[in-house]
Design an enzyme around this catalytic site. Structure first.
Site, PDB file in Angstrom:
ATOM      1  N   CYS A   1       0.072   3.989   2.567  1.00 19.00           N
ATOM      2  CA  CYS A   1       0.491   3.575   3.913  1.00 19.00           C
ATOM      3  C   CYS A   1       1.933   3.979   4.183  1.00 19.00           C
ATOM      4  O   CYS A   1       2.296   4.354   5.305  1.00 19.00           O
ATOM      5  CB  CYS A   1       0.350   2.054   4.076  1.00 19.00           C
ATOM      6  SG  CYS A   1      -1.340   1.426   3.902  1.00 19.00           S
TER       7      CYS A   1
ATOM      8  N   CYS B   1       0.842  -1.207   0.000  1.00 17.68           N
ATOM      9  CA  CYS B   1       0.000   0.000   0.000  1.00 17.68           C
ATOM     10  C   CYS B   1       0.873   1.252   0.000  1.00 17.68           C
ATOM     11  O   CYS B   1       1.496   1.581   1.010  1.00 17.68           O
ATOM     12  CB  CYS B   1      -0.925  -0.024   1.218  1.00 17.68           C
ATOM     13  SG  CYS B   1      -1.819   1.524   1.515  1.00 17.68           S
TER      14      CYS B   1
END
Length: 327
Positions: A85, A82
């Site tokens: 993230c 991700c």
């Protein structure tokens, strides 16, 4: 993905908090007494490194629920693949140290802890929650600016102090985590330097360099799992780096039969944390296509499986759905 703001007002049932102001006063008194007795390094003090912890399903009750009766616990749901993230997590980690024990940051890898992700009803990552006195509170979802994060954390700390009497932990900057002294040294593997170079290239935004570094490992060791995963991730990021997300979404919506439009949209789905959406989009496209078009979609889907990891339950389910679509 746009972050969803969260208002802290109304999230706590005041009737369930008996004599909150008295509890706050007692907690402040206990904190001050512990500081006097420990002199900053007593048994009640923790190290700055202890303010950021990795949590899994097995330790969730102890590390999050039980700890939340002493200090607010902020949960960062993330995954290695991700990209947002990777922008958010370092900010949260830095703020956890800066807030000096007013909250603890618990990091949960959703790929390894699917049950926790389901229990919190998370549809996409990054997602940030807090647990205060055993109560889970949604904070925000998606990438967020530091000013917004600080404002949310300030509200969280205020609620924890005023309504639950949780004033945080005492932090001793000279303390060391207990595990640090006993952690065994792990010998370097033959490809550690190349893999580290690939990670450094990723961090620097040199996606081409990262792709080449991973390929260098795989040229000598085709079965290297870490390199295969890293290459799939780097190539995905490289593909979406220069696209216009709005145009890609528009093309995919207006041209459901356009294979390349659906493939490009699936890449964006995955980068944004919408794993099931990415897989479902490509499986639906497989069902509508044939020949070379179908093969192109199938190959991209297999590449995305590599990004997420073959053991992930979402990949297992998608493989079954792909088999049904093909046969």
């Amino acid at each position: 993905m746009q972050p969803r703001n969260m208002s802290m007002s109304g999230v706590v049932d005041l009737a369930a908090v008996k004599a909150a102001q008295e509890a706050k006063a007692k907690a402040e008194q206990a904190r001050a007494e512990a500081a006097r007795q420990g002199g900053g390094g007593g048994s009640g003090a923790v190290s700055p490194a202890s303010l950021v912890i990795d949590v899994d399903e097995a330790g969730f009750e102890r590390d999050v629920l039980q700890r939340s009766t002493e200090v607010p616990v902020v949960i960062d749901f993330w995954a290695e693949w991700c990209e947002p993230c990777k922008q958010l997590s370092p900010v949260l980690e830095r703020l956890a140290v800066e807030y000096n024990g007013r909250f603890v940051l618990a990091k949960v890898d959703v790929d390894a802890n699917q049950m926790l992700m389901q229990q919190f009803g998370i549809q996409g990552i990054p997602a940030v929650f807090a647990v205060v006195a055993g109560q889970a509170l949604p904070l925000f979802q998606g990438a967020a600016g530091e000013a917004q994060i600080r404002g949310t954390l300030d509200q969280l700390v205020q609620v924890a102090e005023q309504r639950f009497g949780l004033t945080g932990l005492i932090v001793d900057p000279d303390a060391e985590p207990a595990a640090a002294a006993t952690a065994p040294e792990v010998p370097a593997g033959p490809y550690d330097a190349l893999l580290e170079a690939a990670v450094e290239a990723l961090d620097a935004g040199d996606l081409g360099g990262a792709v080449q570094a991973y390929k260098n490992v795989l040229s000598d060791d085709p079965g290297n799992t870490e390199a295969k995963l890293g290459l799939a991730q780097a190539e995905l990021l490289q593909r979406v780096q220069s696209v216009d997300p709005q145009q890609v979404r528009k093309d995919a919506a207006e041209k459901p039969g356009d294979v390349q439009a659906q493939i490009a949209a699936a890449d964006l789905d995955l980068v944004g944390g919408h794993v099931e959406d990415a897989f479902g989009r490509l499986i639906d496209t497989v069902q509508r296509t044939a020949g070379d078009d179908r093969d192109a979609v199938r190959l991209r889907l297999l590449e995305l499986f590599e990004v997420v990891g073959g053991d992930d339950p979402r990949v297992v389910a998608a493989r079954r759905a792909l088999a049904r679509a093909l046969f």
